[in-house]
Motif scaffolding. Structure first.
Motif, PDB file in Angstrom:
ATOM      1  N   TYR A  48       0.814  -1.221   0.000  1.00 23.58           N
ATOM      2  CA  TYR A  48       0.000   0.000   0.000  1.00 23.58           C
ATOM      3  C   TYR A  48       0.847   1.271   0.000  1.00 23.58           C
ATOM      4  O   TYR A  48       0.402   2.301  -0.492  1.00 23.58           O
ATOM      5  CB  TYR A  48      -0.981   0.003   1.176  1.00 23.58           C
ATOM      6  CG  TYR A  48      -2.061  -1.021   0.983  1.00 23.58           C
ATOM      7  CD1 TYR A  48      -3.098  -0.800   0.095  1.00 23.58           C
ATOM      8  CD2 TYR A  48      -2.028  -2.229   1.660  1.00 23.58           C
ATOM      9  CE1 TYR A  48      -4.087  -1.754  -0.111  1.00 23.58           C
ATOM     10  CE2 TYR A  48      -3.012  -3.188   1.467  1.00 23.58           C
ATOM     11  CZ  TYR A  48      -4.037  -2.940   0.577  1.00 23.58           C
ATOM     12  OH  TYR A  48      -5.011  -3.886   0.381  1.00 23.58           O
ATOM     13  N   LEU A  91       2.205   7.324  -1.384  1.00 26.65           N
ATOM     14  CA  LEU A  91       0.894   7.844  -1.764  1.00 26.65           C
ATOM     15  C   LEU A  91       0.675   9.250  -1.197  1.00 26.65           C
ATOM     16  O   LEU A  91       0.128  10.116  -1.866  1.00 26.65           O
ATOM     17  CB  LEU A  91      -0.198   6.899  -1.269  1.00 26.65           C
ATOM     18  CG  LEU A  91      -1.626   7.230  -1.658  1.00 26.65           C
ATOM     19  CD1 LEU A  91      -1.806   7.144  -3.164  1.00 26.65           C
ATOM     20  CD2 LEU A  91      -2.590   6.281  -0.958  1.00 26.65           C
ATOM     21  N   TRP A  92       1.124   9.469   0.019  1.00 25.91           N
ATOM     22  CA  TRP A  92       1.002  10.765   0.685  1.00 25.91           C
ATOM     23  C   TRP A  92       2.360  11.465   0.712  1.00 25.91           C
ATOM     24  O   TRP A  92       2.735  12.118   1.687  1.00 25.91           O
ATOM     25  CB  TRP A  92       0.460  10.576   2.106  1.00 25.91           C
ATOM     26  CG  TRP A  92      -0.957  10.102   2.084  1.00 25.91           C
ATOM     27  CD1 TRP A  92      -1.395   8.813   2.115  1.00 25.91           C
ATOM     28  CD2 TRP A  92      -2.121  10.915   1.995  1.00 25.91           C
ATOM     29  NE1 TRP A  92      -2.763   8.772   2.050  1.00 25.91           N
ATOM     30  CE2 TRP A  92      -3.237  10.042   1.984  1.00 25.91           C
ATOM     31  CE3 TRP A  92      -2.341  12.291   1.930  1.00 25.91           C
ATOM     32  CZ2 TRP A  92      -4.544  10.514   1.899  1.00 25.91           C
ATOM     33  CZ3 TRP A  92      -3.649  12.748   1.859  1.00 25.91           C
ATOM     34  CH2 TRP A  92      -4.728  11.868   1.842  1.00 25.91           C
TER      35      TRP A  92
END
Length: 118
Positions: A100, A105-106
């Motif tokens: 993940y 992603l952030w």
């Protein structure tokens, strides 16, 4: 008693460290998202350890008068999410964390330097 988001993430961070979570990261996403102010992301080496970290964070925050709004994934123990409103705690097993990759992603989020007690 009302705690600030920073106080909540401080307690969760210390609790995760007390239970030997590895690679603990705190991301400040307040300037890039309305979801919450902080993500705490950490890794446990097994489903049992992931569950233990989760239970201890919940216990320590409950002692401070804060209960989670939602808990997801506890039974499976591969990725547990603890939602405290302004703070969301993600406790992963290593494979799920890599898959993940929330840090990527952030990636625009600031990494918060945390200090530990004793």
């Amino acid at each position: 008693m009302t705690l600030s988001p920073k106080e909540i993430v401080d307690i969760a961070h210390q609790a995760a460290d007390d239970k030997k979570a590895v690679d603990i990261k705190v991301l400040d996403i307040s300037s890039i998202s309305i979801i919450c102010d902080y993500f705490l992301i950490c890794t446990g080496r097994s489903s049992t350890q992931v569950q233990s970290i989760s239970e201890y964070i919940v216990e320590k925050l409950k002692d401070a008068g804060i209960k989670p709004l939602r808990v997801e994934g506890f039974r499976e123990g591969s990725w547990i999410l603890l939602d405290y409103g302004d703070v969301v705690v993600h406790i992963f097993q290593e494979m799920e964390r890599g898959f993940y990759n929330l840090e990527r992603l952030w990636g625009d989020a600031s990494v918060v330097e945390m200090s530990l007690k004793g």
